[in-house]
Design a protein around this motif. Structure first.
Motif, PDB file in Angstrom:
ATOM      1  N   UNK B 138       0.820  -1.104  -0.061  1.00 43.32           N
ATOM      2  CA  UNK B 138       0.129  -0.074   0.080  1.00 43.32           C
ATOM      3  C   UNK B 138       0.858   1.197  -0.007  1.00 43.32           C
ATOM      4  N   UNK B 139       0.295   2.346  -0.204  1.00 39.45           N
ATOM      5  CA  UNK B 139       1.011   3.519  -0.131  1.00 39.45           C
ATOM      6  C   UNK B 139      -0.024   4.472   0.685  1.00 39.45           C
ATOM      7  N   UNK B 143      -4.262   4.282   2.818  1.00 36.74           N
ATOM      8  CA  UNK B 143      -4.249   4.450   4.440  1.00 36.74           C
ATOM      9  C   UNK B 143      -5.183   5.523   4.861  1.00 36.74           C
ATOM     10  N   UNK B 144      -4.716   6.581   4.285  1.00 36.85           N
ATOM     11  CA  UNK B 144      -5.204   7.989   4.788  1.00 36.85           C
ATOM     12  C   UNK B 144      -6.684   8.396   3.820  1.00 36.85           C
ATOM     13  N   UNK B 145      -7.460   8.901   4.658  1.00 29.87           N
ATOM     14  CA  UNK B 145      -8.909   9.304   4.316  1.00 29.87           C
ATOM     15  C   UNK B 145      -8.696  10.791   3.699  1.00 29.87           C
ATOM     16  N   UNK B 150     -12.834   9.496   8.214  1.00 26.91           N
ATOM     17  CA  UNK B 150     -12.473   8.406   7.252  1.00 26.91           C
ATOM     18  C   UNK B 150     -11.340   7.623   7.421  1.00 26.91           C
ATOM     19  N   UNK B 151     -10.175   8.123   7.877  1.00 32.63           N
ATOM     20  CA  UNK B 151      -9.036   7.560   8.109  1.00 32.63           C
ATOM     21  C   UNK B 151      -8.770   6.183   8.933  1.00 32.63           C
ATOM     22  N   UNK B 152      -9.422   6.591  10.162  1.00 32.29           N
ATOM     23  CA  UNK B 152      -9.433   5.109  10.946  1.00 32.29           C
ATOM     24  C   UNK B 152      -9.807   3.950  10.314  1.00 32.29           C
ATOM     25  N   UNK B 153     -11.114   3.824   9.898  1.00 31.83           N
ATOM     26  CA  UNK B 153     -11.689   2.773   9.152  1.00 31.83           C
ATOM     27  C   UNK B 153     -10.700   2.232   7.874  1.00 31.83           C
ATOM     28  N   UNK B 154     -10.344   3.249   7.434  1.00 34.67           N
ATOM     29  CA  UNK B 154      -9.520   2.909   5.995  1.00 34.67           C
ATOM     30  C   UNK B 154      -8.387   2.184   6.512  1.00 34.67           C
ATOM     31  N   UNK B 185      -2.813  11.999   8.304  1.00 37.91           N
ATOM     32  CA  UNK B 185      -1.573  10.786   7.956  1.00 37.91           C
ATOM     33  C   UNK B 185      -1.152  10.542   9.561  1.00 37.91           C
ATOM     34  N   UNK B 186      -1.435  11.561  10.323  1.00 36.50           N
ATOM     35  CA  UNK B 186      -0.979  11.303  11.755  1.00 36.50           C
ATOM     36  C   UNK B 186      -1.788  10.042  12.490  1.00 36.50           C
ATOM     37  N   UNK B 187      -3.173  10.487  12.134  1.00 30.42           N
ATOM     38  CA  UNK B 187      -4.045   9.386  12.798  1.00 30.42           C
ATOM     39  C   UNK B 187      -3.693   8.055  12.146  1.00 30.42           C
ATOM     40  N   UNK B 188      -3.343   7.938  10.918  1.00 30.83           N
ATOM     41  CA  UNK B 188      -3.177   6.661  10.370  1.00 30.83           C
ATOM     42  C   UNK B 188      -1.910   6.066  11.119  1.00 30.83           C
TER      43      UNK B 188
END
Ligand SMILES: Nc1ncnc2c1ncn2[C@@H]1O[C@H](COP(=O)(O)OP(=O)(O)OP(=O)(O)O)[C@@H](O)[C@H]1O
Ligand SMILES: [Mg+2]
Lengths: 138, 326
Positions: B138-139, B143-145, B150-154, B185-188
């Motif tokens: 992946x890139x 990962x990032x929403x 959106x980000x956490x579930x992704x 991105x930080x959340x990811x």
């Protein structure tokens, strides 16, 4: 009174290891899994709350067990079940079983209601429904 | 009869896994198949254990398929040795904490990072460390929403798909944008960190990218740095290695360099390195693809009769008309 429903309803509850073996079987068949929870044990309560979306494209049981555990953490005393959907030929739930239940399950009361012409209607009333949602099992 | 004996559908048609993975739950280390530990004074035959694990099949493929990369191969062998010994220790009832195998592969484009990650996944599967041994590459975009929530579930979705195998994050430093502290991105990264710790036995995370950028990524994300046990550097290939890689690719594709072409191909590689967007082994592959095009056009333009020899031999002009020689 112990609620029974789903594929393995008359077996003792599965351990995580047994659940993992079932998930491996499900994923091996290409069926997506989903996790659902509720605190309303009525047998006609078909539509439980969804814990996230159904999970597609998984290959390993650990991923599904992870979501079950997350759901258990958020709802430690709800009913939680795992569903597997056969999107292929059958287009229906292929397997569904309870993976967590409350410690105490108070059971049901039978209500009788007299209607016209001396007819009697019966109604199942789960005792826990006397308490508001969210405070039913503590 | 226990509930386990009566498992319904799992009876008749065992899942394709065949149950060769390590036991679930508790993460009590590889190959603890619940058998009685061996007696105190027992011994086991290392050669036999090694043969039974089939690690050498993967290691040999790694050696045969990849030119150079000595340091990388050594590290992979060390990891294989550790996992094999850990399995034996478990048989004796000795404690085995499954090692942390999250890694970081740094190097220029085309130095074999993705290829090695794929072999690694296979190897870890053979040794029972990973249940399935697939690679999910992946890139940032995977990962990032795009919006709040959106980000956490992704990210979790991707992590779950990778469980049982290797999650390969290419150019991982794009997850962190120093100039924007509200970047998703930080959340990811935070979810990755948590999963790398808590689901350590379920997946191996490999971060890949350029060395300097990776270093500054780690400098701003010390939590990530400390969760990664193996930092492996993929050096640029020497001219000799590139030529050897080219030979190997040609052999696989059923071509050969004519006698005068060998030197021309070497010149090509030396010049190509000086040009922008040089991508090591991938540039070699691309050069050969273009040479095949020219070879085919040349043959057709020439007309007449051709045999095996002409169909397989690349001549100097198939390389010399490249822009590299302008
Ligand atoms: N040592 C090698 N021997 C033979 N072939 C190689 C070697 N290294 C790389 N290759 C080939 O080069 C190509 C590119 O390799 P790969 O995709 O693994 O590079 P990468 O480091 O992941 O690149 P990027 O950083 O651009 O993603 C592949 O086709 C691979 O087979
Ligand atoms: Mg790559």
């Amino acid at each position: 009174m112990r609620i029974t429903q789903g594929t393995f309803s008359y077996l003792p509850d599965f351990t995580d290891e047994e659940i993992t073996a079932q998930i491996a079987y499900v994923l091996g068949n290409g069926w997506p899994c989903s996790v659902e929870f509720t605190d309303d044990p009525h047998p006609r309560n078909n539509y439980w709350e969804m814990w996230g979306l159904p999970m597609f494209d998984l290959v390993d049981p650990a991923a599904v067990l992870y979501e079950i555990n997350e759901c258990r953490r958020a709802y430690p005393s709800h009913y939680i079940r795992l569903n597997a959907y056969d999107a292929g030929t059958r287009q229906t739930t292929a397997l569904s079983f309870i993976v967590q239940r409350p410690d105490e399950e108070p059971g049901f009361r039978l209500d009788r209601e007299e209607s016209s012409d001396r007819r009697i209607r019966y109604r199942l009333h789960p005792y826990v429904l006397d308490r508001p949602a969210g405070q039913r099992y503590v | 009869m226990t509930a386990f004996d009566m498992r319904g559908p799992a009876h008749d048609d065992p899942p394709h896994d065949g149950g060769d993975g390590p036991p679930q739950g508790g993460g009590d280390g590889p190959a603890g198949d619940g058998a009685e530990p061996l007696p105190e004074d027992a011994t086991v035959d290392l050669a036999q254990e090694r043969a039974e694990s089939h690690v050498d099949d993967v290691l040999d493929v790694l050696d045969a398929e990849l030119v150079g990369l000595a340091a990388v191969k050594t590290r992979i062998r060390q990891i294989a040795a550790l996992l094999l010994i850990d399995r034996l220790r478990a048989r004796f009832g000795l404690s085995t904490t499954p090692p942390n195998l999250h890694m970081c592969f740094t190097g220029s484009p085309g130095t074999g990072k993705t290829t090695v990650a794929m072999r690694l996944a296979e190897l870890l599967h053979r040794l029972g460390y990973l249940r399935r041994g697939h690679l999910v590459a992946v890139t940032r975009d995977d990962l990032v929403g795009q919006y709040v929530g959106h980000t956490a579930p992704k990210t979790k979705e991707v992590l779950k798909r990778a469980m049982g195998g290797v999650l390969f994050i290419d150019e991982a430093y794009y997850l962190y944008r120093a100039e924007n502290e509200r970047d998703y991105g930080q959340e990811s990264i935070e979810i990755l960190l948590q999963m790398m710790e808590n689901q350590r036995h379920d997946l191996v995370v490999v971060l890949a990218g350029y060395k300097d950028r990776m270093d500054s990524f780690f400098a701003s994300n010390p939590g990530m740095s400390s969760r990664i046990a193996h930092h492996i550097d993929f050096p640029d290939y020497t001219d000799e290695e590139l030529a050897a890689i080219g030979d190997m690719m040609l052999r696989d594709a059923g071509y050969a360099l004519g006698p005068e072409t060998v030197q021309v191909f070497r010149d090509y590689l030396r010049r190509r390195r000086e040009q922008p967007r040089f991508a090591n082994a991938r540039s070699v592959r691309n050069a050969l693809e273009r040479a095949r095009l020219r070879h085919a056009s040349r043959l057709l333009a020439g007309g007449g009769r051709v045999g095996r020899e002409q169909l397989t031999t690349l001549l100097p002009e198939d390389f010399l008309s490249s822009r590299v020689f302008d």
